[in-house]
Design a protein around this motif. Structure first.
Motif, short mmCIF file in Angstrom:
data_model
loop_
_atom_site.label_atom_id
_atom_site.label_comp_id
_atom_site.label_asym_id
_atom_site.label_seq_id
_atom_site.Cartn_x
_atom_site.Cartn_y
_atom_site.Cartn_z
N VAL A 16 -82.93 27.92 73.82
CA VAL A 16 -83.64 28.82 75.17
C VAL A 16 -84.64 28.78 76.05
O VAL A 16 -84.57 29.06 77.55
CB VAL A 16 -85.36 29.39 74.29
CG1 VAL A 16 -86.18 30.19 74.82
CG2 VAL A 16 -84.02 30.59 73.21
N LEU A 17 -85.48 26.91 75.70
CA LEU A 17 -86.13 26.50 77.06
C LEU A 17 -85.13 26.29 78.25
O LEU A 17 -85.12 26.73 79.17
CB LEU A 17 -86.44 25.49 76.63
CG LEU A 17 -88.09 25.57 75.76
CD1 LEU A 17 -88.45 24.63 75.59
CD2 LEU A 17 -89.28 26.75 76.25
N LEU A 18 -84.10 25.28 78.15
CA LEU A 18 -83.07 25.48 78.99
C LEU A 18 -82.81 26.29 79.72
O LEU A 18 -82.45 26.82 80.82
CB LEU A 18 -81.84 24.38 78.90
CG LEU A 18 -81.92 22.94 78.19
CD1 LEU A 18 -80.93 22.64 77.77
CD2 LEU A 18 -82.51 21.87 79.43
N GLY A 19 -82.39 27.49 79.23
CA GLY A 19 -81.80 28.35 79.37
C GLY A 19 -82.86 29.18 80.83
O GLY A 19 -82.63 30.27 81.86
N ILE A 20 -84.08 29.40 80.59
CA ILE A 20 -85.36 30.00 81.34
C ILE A 20 -85.64 28.98 82.26
O ILE A 20 -85.57 29.22 83.40
CB ILE A 20 -86.18 29.70 80.40
CG1 ILE A 20 -86.77 31.01 79.09
CG2 ILE A 20 -87.56 30.01 81.70
CD1 ILE A 20 -88.18 30.59 78.11
N VAL A 21 -84.79 27.72 81.83
CA VAL A 21 -85.12 26.50 83.75
C VAL A 21 -84.13 27.00 84.24
O VAL A 21 -84.29 26.77 86.09
CB VAL A 21 -85.49 24.82 82.90
CG1 VAL A 21 -85.37 24.34 84.31
CG2 VAL A 21 -86.76 25.14 82.15
#
Length: 405
Positions: A16-21
């Motif tokens: 999720v975090l990597l997808g946002i970035v």
């Protein structure tokens, strides 16, 4: 030296975090990842109708007739009351915090979801499948549940007359095979979730999300406070440790947050309900699949608070009777709410015209549908499990040794 495997829940959080970035930094590339996310969702969804059909047939077919009547009545009562309270809580939060005040609709897109007129009689008729194979192919969850209930009751009676039959055993084995398929697909969950988040952020950006920040904040607060009320109720009635309850449900909560789909989260919720919360398989297999369509606390609250927000945007004050109508209508429509991402706009298209509000007002909420879906699905999934815990406690089928291990 043995390398420790990263837990699935940690992999999903990282995804999720990597997808946002990634979506923010590489917006043009992120859009092309949508196909990967869509493939993951389809892989998950392909087994869900069969899973629901089999689990309910197994639960209803294997239960004693007297218990079936008593347990079913409790389940429907808890579902109806909790969904109505969730809708009422959404209305109250909107009245108190006025999320629609100060939002400019002048730049609302012209293209909106088409209004869908609905009546109680039409909805009731649509609950009944004309063909179970058609319902399975379309993923019509309520129709599948109705057929499964009839099949389960008929199977229950058949087994009373033919106790030597192995039909129930075959169904149990089939359900286990379907669950195994879903476990295989879940190996791809981090990749699929990364792609979904990245493509969503890439296509929407922040410019359309920021103006609705107040709405999202108040909706998030309403969701968290309602979940807190649920936990207090369980702490009093079921006598469970609230922190332990949150810890034991973290995997399903994060899965709901990441996928925005109750259907995709169902297998995780069913597994944790039995092996971490201590619910019996009988309660789990009956209540959770039923709750996925009949206990949409999150959907009821979402529709109620959004309708109130739209009314405030257009400076159309609602009186007490209209607010009650909003809560009841949202509860009713939540029964037919789809359990896959993106259903929120369709549900709003059903409710908004009935309450005398402009259908075009729905367009602006498309920009935050994914983020709203996260909150909606968390409440949908968790309230299903909370309801199952209450029913399990009332039936003395809550294993505290498993819960506290």
């Amino acid at each position: 030296m043995k390398i420790k495997k990263i837990p699935m829940v940690t992999q999903i959080v990282i995804a999720v975090l990597l997808g946002i970035v990634f979506g923010l930094l590489f917006s043009q590339a992120g859009v092309h990842l949508k196909i990967v996310g869509d493939i993951f969702l389809r892989l998950m969804q392909m087994a869900i109708p069969v899973l629901i059909l089999g689990q309910i047939i197994q639960a209803v077919g294997g239960i004693a007739p007297k218990e079936l009547t008593r347990l079913g009545g409790k389940t429907i009562a808890v579902f109806g009351i909790s969904s109505l309270l969730a809708a009422a809580w959404g209305v109250a939060m909107a009245v108190f915090f006025t999320p629609g005040k100060g939002i400019d609709f002048s730049q609302t897109a012209a293209d909106t979801v088409q209004a869908q007129e609905i009546s109680p009689s039409e909805t009731l008729i649509n609950f009944i499948p004309t063909n179970i194979f058609d319902a399975l192919s379309k993923g019509s969850i309520i129709q599948i549940i109705v057929f499964a209930l009839f099949f389960g009751i008929a199977l229950n009676r058949f087994l009373q007359k033919n106790p030597q039959s192995q039909l129930l055993t075959i169904i149990v084995d089939l359900n286990e095979v379907v669950l195994t398929i879903i476990r295989y697909v879940m190996i791809l969950a981090p990749i699929g979730i990364f792609a979904l988040i990245a493509s969503t952020i890439s296509s929407l950006g922040l410019q359309i999300i920021l103006p609705l920040g107040k709405y999202l904040l108040i909706y998030g607060l309403a969701t968290l406070t309602f979940l807190a009320l649920w936990i207090v109720a369980l702490m009093i009635y079921c006598r469970v440790n609230p922190w332990r309850l949150i810890q034991n449900m973290k995997n399903m909560t994060i899965m709901a947050l990441a996928t925005t789909s109750s259907a995709i989260t169902l297998p995780v919720a069913m597994e944790e309900a039995q092996h971490k919360l201590g619910l019996s398989s009988r309660i789990t297999n009956l209540v959770l699949p039923l709750g996925m369509s009949l206990n949409s606390n999150g959907s009821a609250m979402h529709m109620a608070i959004t309708v109130m927000t739209i009314a405030q945007m257009y400076q159309m004050p609602f009186d007490l009777i209209q607010m009650i109508t909003v809560a009841v209508t949202a509860t009713f429509v939540s029964l037919a709410n789809a359990v896959v991402p993106g259903a929120g706009l369709v549900s709003l298209a059903i409710v908004v015209p009935q309450l005398g509000l402009p259908i075009e007002s729905i367009a602006i909420f498309a920009g935050v549908e994914w983020f709203v879906g996260m909150l909606r699905t968390i409440l949908n999934v968790n309230s299903d499990v909370y309801s199952a815990m209450i029913i399990a406690k009332s039936a003395d089928e809550l294993d505290y040794q498993i819960f506290n291990q």
